[in-house]
Design a protein around this motif. Sequence first.
Motif, PDB file in Angstrom:
ATOM      1  N   VAL A  54       0.861  -1.188   0.000  1.00 53.77           N
ATOM      2  CA  VAL A  54       0.000   0.000   0.000  1.00 53.77           C
ATOM      3  C   VAL A  54       0.896   1.237   0.000  1.00 53.77           C
ATOM      4  O   VAL A  54       1.756   1.387   0.873  1.00 53.77           O
ATOM      5  CB  VAL A  54      -0.916   0.020   1.243  1.00 53.77           C
ATOM      6  N   ASN A  55       0.672   2.115  -0.974  1.00 56.52           N
ATOM      7  CA  ASN A  55       1.485   3.320  -1.116  1.00 56.52           C
ATOM      8  C   ASN A  55       0.646   4.589  -1.013  1.00 56.52           C
ATOM      9  O   ASN A  55      -0.433   4.675  -1.597  1.00 56.52           O
ATOM     10  CB  ASN A  55       2.165   3.331  -2.491  1.00 56.52           C
ATOM     11  N   THR A  56       1.130   5.559  -0.257  1.00 60.28           N
ATOM     12  CA  THR A  56       0.632   6.937  -0.323  1.00 60.28           C
ATOM     13  C   THR A  56       1.886   7.815  -0.337  1.00 60.28           C
ATOM     14  O   THR A  56       3.002   7.312  -0.134  1.00 60.28           O
ATOM     15  CB  THR A  56      -0.235   7.310   0.907  1.00 60.28           C
ATOM     16  N   PRO A  57       1.760   9.132  -0.574  1.00 54.41           N
ATOM     17  CA  PRO A  57       2.956   9.983  -0.521  1.00 54.41           C
ATOM     18  C   PRO A  57       3.662   9.930   0.834  1.00 54.41           C
ATOM     19  O   PRO A  57       4.867  10.169   0.923  1.00 54.41           O
ATOM     20  CB  PRO A  57       2.400  11.385  -0.793  1.00 54.41           C
ATOM     21  N   ASP A  58       2.908   9.603   1.908  1.00 54.59           N
ATOM     22  CA  ASP A  58       3.470   9.670   3.265  1.00 54.59           C
ATOM     23  C   ASP A  58       3.942   8.331   3.822  1.00 54.59           C
ATOM     24  O   ASP A  58       4.672   8.297   4.809  1.00 54.59           O
ATOM     25  CB  ASP A  58       2.439  10.259   4.225  1.00 54.59           C
ATOM     26  N   TYR A  59       3.495   7.231   3.239  1.00 50.96           N
ATOM     27  CA  TYR A  59       3.905   5.934   3.796  1.00 50.96           C
ATOM     28  C   TYR A  59       3.832   4.817   2.763  1.00 50.96           C
ATOM     29  O   TYR A  59       3.192   4.952   1.714  1.00 50.96           O
ATOM     30  CB  TYR A  59       3.067   5.568   5.029  1.00 50.96           C
ATOM     31  N   GLN A  60       4.530   3.735   3.086  1.00 52.94           N
ATOM     32  CA  GLN A  60       4.437   2.488   2.313  1.00 52.94           C
ATOM     33  C   GLN A  60       4.316   1.337   3.314  1.00 52.94           C
ATOM     34  O   GLN A  60       5.179   1.173   4.179  1.00 52.94           O
ATOM     35  CB  GLN A  60       5.676   2.268   1.439  1.00 52.94           C
ATOM     36  N   ILE A  61       3.235   0.564   3.192  1.00 51.98           N
ATOM     37  CA  ILE A  61       3.049  -0.608   4.053  1.00 51.98           C
ATOM     38  C   ILE A  61       3.189  -1.857   3.195  1.00 51.98           C
ATOM     39  O   ILE A  61       2.526  -1.987   2.168  1.00 51.98           O
ATOM     40  CB  ILE A  61       1.659  -0.627   4.724  1.00 51.98           C
ATOM     41  N   VAL A  62       4.054  -2.757   3.635  1.00 55.54           N
ATOM     42  CA  VAL A  62       4.218  -4.037   2.940  1.00 55.54           C
ATOM     43  C   VAL A  62       3.524  -5.099   3.794  1.00 55.54           C
ATOM     44  O   VAL A  62       4.043  -5.530   4.822  1.00 55.54           O
ATOM     45  CB  VAL A  62       5.708  -4.385   2.742  1.00 55.54           C
ATOM     46  N   PHE A  63       2.311  -5.474   3.379  1.00 57.61           N
ATOM     47  CA  PHE A  63       1.547  -6.491   4.106  1.00 57.61           C
ATOM     48  C   PHE A  63       1.944  -7.882   3.631  1.00 57.61           C
ATOM     49  O   PHE A  63       2.107  -8.112   2.424  1.00 57.61           O
ATOM     50  CB  PHE A  63       0.041  -6.319   3.854  1.00 57.61           C
ATOM     51  N   SER A  64       2.100  -8.811   4.552  1.00 58.23           N
ATOM     52  CA  SER A  64       2.308 -10.217   4.200  1.00 58.23           C
ATOM     53  C   SER A  64       1.153 -11.039   4.746  1.00 58.23           C
ATOM     54  O   SER A  64       0.940 -11.072   5.956  1.00 58.23           O
ATOM     55  CB  SER A  64       3.611 -10.764   4.801  1.00 58.23           C
ATOM     56  N   ASP A  65       0.412 -11.674   3.844  1.00 60.62           N
ATOM     57  CA  ASP A  65      -0.618 -12.628   4.255  1.00 60.62           C
ATOM     58  C   ASP A  65       0.036 -14.000   4.261  1.00 60.62           C
ATOM     59  O   ASP A  65       0.657 -14.407   3.282  1.00 60.62           O
ATOM     60  CB  ASP A  65      -1.776 -12.588   3.253  1.00 60.62           C
ATOM     61  N   THR A  66      -0.061 -14.721   5.385  1.00 61.26           N
ATOM     62  CA  THR A  66       0.631 -16.012   5.520  1.00 61.26           C
ATOM     63  C   THR A  66      -0.368 -17.158   5.625  1.00 61.26           C
ATOM     64  O   THR A  66      -1.529 -16.949   5.972  1.00 61.26           O
ATOM     65  CB  THR A  66       1.528 -16.021   6.777  1.00 61.26           C
ATOM     66  N   PRO A  67       0.086 -18.392   5.346  1.00 63.25           N
ATOM     67  CA  PRO A  67      -0.806 -19.539   5.514  1.00 63.25           C
ATOM     68  C   PRO A  67      -1.243 -19.703   6.962  1.00 63.25           C
ATOM     69  O   PRO A  67      -0.534 -19.319   7.890  1.00 63.25           O
ATOM     70  CB  PRO A  67       0.066 -20.734   5.092  1.00 63.25           C
ATOM     71  N   GLY A  68      -2.417 -20.281   7.153  1.00 66.97           N
ATOM     72  CA  GLY A  68      -2.900 -20.580   8.498  1.00 66.97           C
ATOM     73  C   GLY A  68      -1.978 -21.564   9.201  1.00 66.97           C
ATOM     74  O   GLY A  68      -1.424 -22.467   8.576  1.00 66.97           O
ATOM     75  N   VAL A  69      -1.798 -21.372  10.489  1.00 64.51           N
ATOM     76  CA  VAL A  69      -0.891 -22.227  11.269  1.00 64.51           C
ATOM     77  C   VAL A  69      -1.552 -23.581  11.496  1.00 64.51           C
ATOM     78  O   VAL A  69      -2.692 -23.655  11.948  1.00 64.51           O
ATOM     79  CB  VAL A  69      -0.571 -21.573  12.633  1.00 64.51           C
ATOM     80  N   LEU A  70      -0.843 -24.655  11.143  1.00 58.63           N
ATOM     81  CA  LEU A  70      -1.393 -25.996  11.352  1.00 58.63           C
ATOM     82  C   LEU A  70      -0.276 -26.990  11.623  1.00 58.63           C
ATOM     83  O   LEU A  70       0.891 -26.717  11.364  1.00 58.63           O
ATOM     84  CB  LEU A  70      -2.221 -26.450  10.140  1.00 58.63           C
ATOM     85  N   LYS A  71      -0.647 -28.134  12.176  1.00 63.02           N
ATOM     86  CA  LYS A  71       0.331 -29.203  12.418  1.00 63.02           C
ATOM     87  C   LYS A  71       0.603 -29.903  11.086  1.00 63.02           C
ATOM     88  O   LYS A  71      -0.306 -30.451  10.476  1.00 63.02           O
ATOM     89  CB  LYS A  71      -0.229 -30.220  13.429  1.00 63.02           C
ATOM     90  N   PRO A  72       1.856 -29.913  10.607  1.00 67.87           N
ATOM     91  CA  PRO A  72       2.131 -30.412   9.261  1.00 67.87           C
ATOM     92  C   PRO A  72       1.949 -31.931   9.131  1.00 67.87           C
ATOM     93  O   PRO A  72       2.379 -32.699   9.975  1.00 67.87           O
ATOM     94  CB  PRO A  72       3.609 -30.043   9.031  1.00 67.87           C
ATOM     95  N   LYS A  73       1.282 -32.327   8.009  1.00 68.68           N
ATOM     96  CA  LYS A  73       1.165 -33.753   7.662  1.00 68.68           C
ATOM     97  C   LYS A  73       1.981 -34.075   6.414  1.00 68.68           C
ATOM     98  O   LYS A  73       2.273 -35.221   6.140  1.00 68.68           O
ATOM     99  CB  LYS A  73      -0.300 -34.107   7.398  1.00 68.68           C
ATOM    100  N   PHE A  74       2.291 -33.052   5.618  1.00 64.40           N
ATOM    101  CA  PHE A  74       3.062 -33.232   4.387  1.00 64.40           C
ATOM    102  C   PHE A  74       4.237 -32.255   4.401  1.00 64.40           C
ATOM    103  O   PHE A  74       4.222 -31.266   5.123  1.00 64.40           O
ATOM    104  CB  PHE A  74       2.204 -32.912   3.144  1.00 64.40           C
ATOM    105  N   LYS A  75       5.215 -32.505   3.536  1.00 64.98           N
ATOM    106  CA  LYS A  75       6.320 -31.551   3.371  1.00 64.98           C
ATOM    107  C   LYS A  75       5.774 -30.183   2.943  1.00 64.98           C
ATOM    108  O   LYS A  75       6.293 -29.145   3.329  1.00 64.98           O
ATOM    109  CB  LYS A  75       7.329 -32.069   2.333  1.00 64.98           C
ATOM    110  N   LEU A  76       4.710 -30.203   2.117  1.00 61.85           N
ATOM    111  CA  LEU A  76       4.083 -28.954   1.685  1.00 61.85           C
ATOM    112  C   LEU A  76       3.653 -28.133   2.896  1.00 61.85           C
ATOM    113  O   LEU A  76       3.917 -26.936   2.988  1.00 61.85           O
ATOM    114  CB  LEU A  76       2.862 -29.254   0.799  1.00 61.85           C
TER     115      LEU A  76
END
Length: 300
Positions: A54-76
């Motif tokens: 998100v950009n405006t003349p006064d700021y820049q925000i770099v948002f990161s949306d991450t995967p939901g936290v779960l107990k892994p069953k696969f390498k993925l």
Amino acid sequence: MESNINPNHRAGFVNIVGNPNVGKSTLSNRLVGERLSIITSKAQTTRHRIMGIVNTPDYQIVFSDTPGVLKPKFKLQESMLEYSTGALVDADVLLYVTDVVESPTKNQDFLDKVAREKIPILLVINKIDLLTGNDQLLQIIDRWKQLLPGAEVFPTSATENFNVDNLMRRIVELLPVSPPYFGKDALTDRSSRFFVTEIIREKILLLYDKEVPYATQAIVEKFEEGETAIHIMAVIYVERDSQKGIVIGHQGSRLKRVGIEARKDIERFFGKRVYLELYVKVERDWRNQEKKLKQFGYIE
């Protein structure tokens, strides 16, 4: 050129974490103002860490949306968990998203890590439109304050766009003074091909049941962009022959529907006419193959 930058310009990384299905992607898209993360009611929708800028003349925000936290069953899922835990390390502001339904102690290990963080934490209690009275909300807030005592609480409804503006204002206040990290016209760090695969994967999540959507991965093999049209060829990988049959459907009917629905959204995303060819291939047990996870962009 540098002299044009506001000396009080703010910039920073705001990482969004939490359990699956609490509305992280809906909130992220509200904050960024663009539909960058796919949203369905199914768990594990977001597999990657997706940056929206998100950009405006006064700021820049770099948002990161991450995967939901779960107990892994696969390498993925192991790589998905790494995206989420990595988000605790490199943020200027952390948004921990929960909702009014989930148990606060779900994934206690991850919550304990969040509680130990020294950076500002904004606790977003989403989906408050599901509550019938204020008393319920106060009880939920009290419970969370015991678990994350250092966090500021923001009750929100991302779908109704309630209290999102106040959350955004607070994020801006917490940003450090800094020049921008990306060009001021940047919207995301992801490529055009990435968003095509995400749109195709969203349609698969919506149109198929059970295990099939989680065993699929779309890869763009050809992306030719002209002035008015884009020609795209993509392959949908599945893990078993039976899944291939399900994805294609009788005389190709189901695959055709995926193609029609995906093409509409891709055209809307790029603002151009799109020709989309889809194929289905079997890659056995790809979710546990390191080589394939690297090829599909889940492992660096």
